[in-house]
Design an enzyme around this catalytic site. Structure first.
Site, PDB file in Angstrom:
ATOM      1  N   ASP A   9      86.138  16.685  65.979  1.00 60.35           N
ATOM      2  CA  ASP A   9      85.037  16.394  65.059  1.00 60.35           C
ATOM      3  C   ASP A   9      84.452  15.000  65.329  1.00 60.35           C
ATOM      4  O   ASP A   9      85.059  14.163  66.010  1.00 60.35           O
ATOM      5  CB  ASP A   9      85.572  16.469  63.625  1.00 60.35           C
ATOM      6  CG  ASP A   9      84.509  16.760  62.584  1.00 60.35           C
ATOM      7  OD1 ASP A   9      83.300  16.698  62.915  1.00 60.35           O
ATOM      8  OD2 ASP A   9      84.879  17.032  61.423  1.00 60.35           O
ATOM      9  N   ASP A  60      77.862  22.528  58.766  1.00 57.09           N
ATOM     10  CA  ASP A  60      78.672  22.401  57.550  1.00 57.09           C
ATOM     11  C   ASP A  60      78.103  23.243  56.419  1.00 57.09           C
ATOM     12  O   ASP A  60      78.718  23.355  55.359  1.00 57.09           O
ATOM     13  CB  ASP A  60      78.732  20.931  57.101  1.00 57.09           C
ATOM     14  CG  ASP A  60      79.870  20.194  57.778  1.00 57.09           C
ATOM     15  OD1 ASP A  60      80.706  20.856  58.417  1.00 57.09           O
ATOM     16  OD2 ASP A  60      79.918  18.956  57.691  1.00 57.09           O
TER      17      ASP A  60
HETATM   18  C1  DGJ Z   1      82.997  17.848  59.131  1.00 55.78           C
HETATM   19  C2  DGJ Z   1      83.263  19.233  59.639  1.00 55.78           C
HETATM   20  O1  DGJ Z   1      82.093  19.854  60.020  1.00 55.78           O
HETATM   21  C3  DGJ Z   1      83.991  20.021  58.552  1.00 55.78           C
HETATM   22  O2  DGJ Z   1      84.174  21.341  58.968  1.00 55.78           O
HETATM   23  C4  DGJ Z   1      85.291  19.346  58.258  1.00 55.78           C
HETATM   24  O3  DGJ Z   1      86.105  19.396  59.392  1.00 55.78           O
HETATM   25  C5  DGJ Z   1      85.044  17.903  57.849  1.00 55.78           C
HETATM   26  N1  DGJ Z   1      84.232  17.214  58.796  1.00 55.78           N
HETATM   27  C6  DGJ Z   1      86.349  17.184  57.666  1.00 55.78           C
HETATM   28  O4  DGJ Z   1      86.181  15.853  57.451  1.00 55.78           O
END
Ligand code: DGJ
Length: 731
Positions: free
Chosen positions: A483, A553
């Site tokens: 991430d 997200d």
């Molecule tokens: C952003 C990601 O896109 C989410 O799926 C998740 O992993 C969060 N970060 C966690 O901080």
């Protein structure tokens, strides 16, 4: 190779061609490379469509003994243009010469044609598996006064409508240093015509929505200055004919294989010609090229289609799926996962997660992914990034103990990391406060309370590689979600002198690629998933390391329709992931049925992101059925051809197998009205002479019927409805 690339010494014309496309340019007066054509294949060019000569007011000429007034760099379509001589349009490169001037002009010096496709050192790129798949033309051009050279790379594949381009700059060893102030990957000049430009702008939780604009006079730029690809503007554009649509018309795609700052710039000039320049964003970029040094640009992938956007997308999809993505998972079906992020956020421990794993097992789910919050003492987003050691409060018996539990239930075990980041509350920061990007004397800006590690530095990369290796060496991690939850600001590296701070962002991207190359090579059995606060780093460069990426997200099924539609313009459905989450949705508050959420998520790499222990008995049955159904259709979704059919209040898309014996159609209806029109969906890409049976109803249709007459969509007294059809050929 001659069947793919020819050079006619008499006419001085290069012709790259296969059954689908031709790309033609010529050595013109003074050795200038004049662009002639990119488009549908022509068997041979007879030399009659060279650029007409015309004296245009205020268009300067070549500085030769007898200048020709009809020949001007300011109007000539070219392969590579500079600033500082008489081309006043956007340049492909800008060089600050040792004397401080910007003037330069590259002219033909030599060329060679090689089988296959050379690798780009340190950069992701499309590849070949055998030298016979493609041929590469390398034209060396030189700026005569400074003797600076550039190699222009053009690769044509035998059976793809793609030209892969990049440039390598070289300063001879005995020359003083020069500074590259712009170094684009490609310049594409178009003859005068009326064009539209398609781009993929967006925002966090709202990525890659298709935007279509008229190309008007002046300059329009699609760019990122955020240090990464970004949610805000993807690094792909297409120029199209005004009436081009999904199935018709000329389309020219330009896709950058890069994950840093990018700029795709379009200029319509005074005589209606259009120039596209694409590459590293020149804003904030400089690169010192010492005598004897080289600079390799990222690659750009040009795709031409005369049958609209779907054909362009299919060319990108097949190329990315087959010759960009690498490793064991390239050709392997991806596991159905459940991720605990939206189920628990930071509030979990081993005892709380176990029932979710148990439920996943019962439902047929194949992998459990432990998201953010398992390390350091991270109970919220203010802390611990940089300390990749397990939180012993949440996992008193260690992470392996929990992973063993997951494995014993028959599931794979996946883990979230965010390796490019650092929290001030971390042991890493306390030990190395200089590791983050920060300008001396200025407080760096936090974003989500975190800072960016200076990955341009070898020692910083070694620290992170060491920590991740310690984790991965234990052998219980089957999947990593990589991430990145902020963009890059406060650009400064302690490892570079003041005059070279303009190199930091590109060096960051190169450093990231080096780290990814090291880890993905060292751990080839791990499935790597890219992520950047959702889909902030979905690009073809990242796909070279990460076979799949988290799309957004925003897990709301209706929002996802537009996001996945736009994403599919370039990226194949087996490179982006989609999860069923709770209803009402956590991001939009919208309620949708499990069927609608399922059909949207099943149209990509499928998974769940909710607390499975909270499902009702009926929902459990539905989820188990979805999981079982996806396993049946997974090969078709992950390796079939994808076709967009409709968008708007009704969405429809489909998948068809390469042999046209199997097809899946997904339809979605958004808002109902009191007096609905009957809606027909027409399929595409089927064999018109085959008979197809609907596997649910056993009704038989001709391929021609499904494509030309179509199917009435069932009327439903509800918003956000969906239908899935599965057809199999019976003859
Ligand atoms: C952003 C990601 O896109 C989410 O799926 C998740 O992993 C969060 N970060 C966690 O901080």
């Amino acid at each position: 190779m001659a069947d793919l690339i020819t050079f006619d010494a008499k006419t001085q014309v290069f012709h790259l061609h296969n059954q689908q496309i031709s790309y033609i340019f010529a050595i013109e007066d003074g050795g200038v490379l004049g662009h002639l054509y990119f488009g549908q294949a022509v068997a041979g060019y007879h030399g009659e469509r060279h650029y007409p000569r015309k004296d245009r007011g205020f268009a300067g000429n070549l500085p030769v003994a007898e200048p020709e007034r009809g020949f001007s760099l300011d109007t000539l379509p070219q392969e590579i243009s500079s600033r500082g001589e008489a081309d006043f349009r956007i340049p492909a490169f800008v060089i600050r010469q040792a004397d401080g001037a910007q003037a330069s002009r590259f002219v033909y010096a030599s060329h060679r044609i090689v089988p296959g496709k050379p690798k780009l050192p340190g950069l992701p790129a499309a590849y070949v598996e055998s030298p016979d798949e493609a041929a590469t033309l390398i034209v060396t051009v030189v700026d005569q006064p400074s003797r600076l050279q550039a190699d222009l790379y053009y690769t044509i594949y035998r059976d793809r409508a793609v030209i892969a381009c990049s440039v390598c700059f070289r300063n001879p060893a005995d020359q003083p240093a020069v500074t590259l102030e712009q170094a684009a990957s490609v310049q594409l000049d178009f003859p005068a015509s009326d064009y539209r430009v398609l781009s993929l702008p967006g925002a966090h939780a709202n990525e890659r929505h298709l935007q279509k604009e008229v190309v008007g006079y002046g300059i329009k730029q699609f760019a990122s200055t955020r240090g990464t690809t970004s949610h805000q503007m993807n690094n792909f554009i297409a120029l199209t004919a005004p009436d081009a649509d999904e199935f018709h018309g000329d389309v020219y795609g330009v896709d950058l294989v890069y994950s840093g700052n990018h700029a795709l710039t379009v200029e319509k000039d005074q005589i209606d010609q259009v120039r596209v320049v694409a590459g590293i964003n020149p804003a904030g970029f400089t690169w010192e090229l010492a005598g004897g040094a080289e600079f390799q640009t990222p690659e750009a992938l040009l795709v031409y289609s005369h049958q609209g956007l779907n054909a362009m997308s299919q060319t990108y999809h097949r190329l990315i799926r087959e010759r960009v993505v690498r490793g064991r998972y390239r050709d392997q079906e991806r596991p159905i996962l459940v991720n605990n992020w939206e189920a628990t956020y930071f509030d979990f421990n081993e005892a709380k997660l176990r029932p979710i794993v148990d439920a996943a097992k019962k439902l047929g789910i194949e992998m459990f992914v432990l998201d953010d919050g398992w390390f350091g003492h991270r109970d919220d987003d203010t802390t611990s990034l940089g300390d990749w050691v397990v939180d012993s409060h949440k996992f008193p018996l260690g992470l392996k103990h929990f992973a063993d539990y997951v494995h014993n239930q028959g599931l794979k075990f996946g883990l979230w990391v965010e390796p490019e980041m650092i929290s001030k509350d971390s042991d890493l920061y306390r030990a190395h406060p200089d590791y983050l990007l920060a300008v001396p004397g200025r407080a760096p800006s936090p974003s989500r309370f975190q800072y960016v590690l200076d990955l341009s530095r070898e020692d910083v990369r070694a620290n992170i590689a060491g920590q991740l290796s310690d984790l991965l060496d234990q052998g219980y991690i089957d999947y990593i979600k990589w991430d990145m939850n902020r963009h890059l600001s406060d650009i400064y590296s302690h490892a570079l002198p003041a005059a070279r701070q303009g190199e930091v962002l590109h060096r960051y991207t190169l450093g990231l690629y080096a780290l990814l190359e090291e880890l993905t090579t060292k751990y080839p059995d791990v499935l790597w998933e890219g992520c950047s606060g959702g889909g902030g780093r979905i690009d073809t460069g990242f796909a070279y390391y990460m076979p799949q990426s988290w799309t957004s997200d925003n897990t709301d099924a209706i929002s996802r329709l537009g996001i996945q539609y736009g994403t599919s313009l370039v990226y194949p459905p087996n490179t982006f992931t989609a999860h069923v989450s709770v209803s009402p949705n956590e991001q939009t508050g919208r309620s949708t049925s499990l069927a609608t959420r399922g059909n949207v998520a099943m149209s990509a790499v499928f998974g769940y992101e909710l607390d499975l222990t909270k499902l009702t008995k009926t929902e459990q049955k539905q989820v188990a059925a979805q999981v079982a159904a996806y396993k049946q259709i997974r090969p078709l979704i992950q390796f079939g051809h994808f076709l967009r059919l409709e968008s708007g209040n009704d969405y429809a898309w489909m998948f068809v197998s390469a042999d046209q014996n199997e097809a899946l159609l997904f339809t979605f209806h958004l808002l109902n009205n009191g007096q609905p029109a009957f809606h027909i969906v027409k399929m595409a890409g089927l064999n018109p002479t085959k008979q197809y049976e609907d596997t649910a109803t056993h009704t038989v249709y001709g391929g021609d019927e499904l494509m030309h007459m179509g199917l009435y969509q069932p009327l439903q007294r509800q918003d956000f409805t969906t239908h899935q059809y599965h057809f199999k050929a019976i003859n």
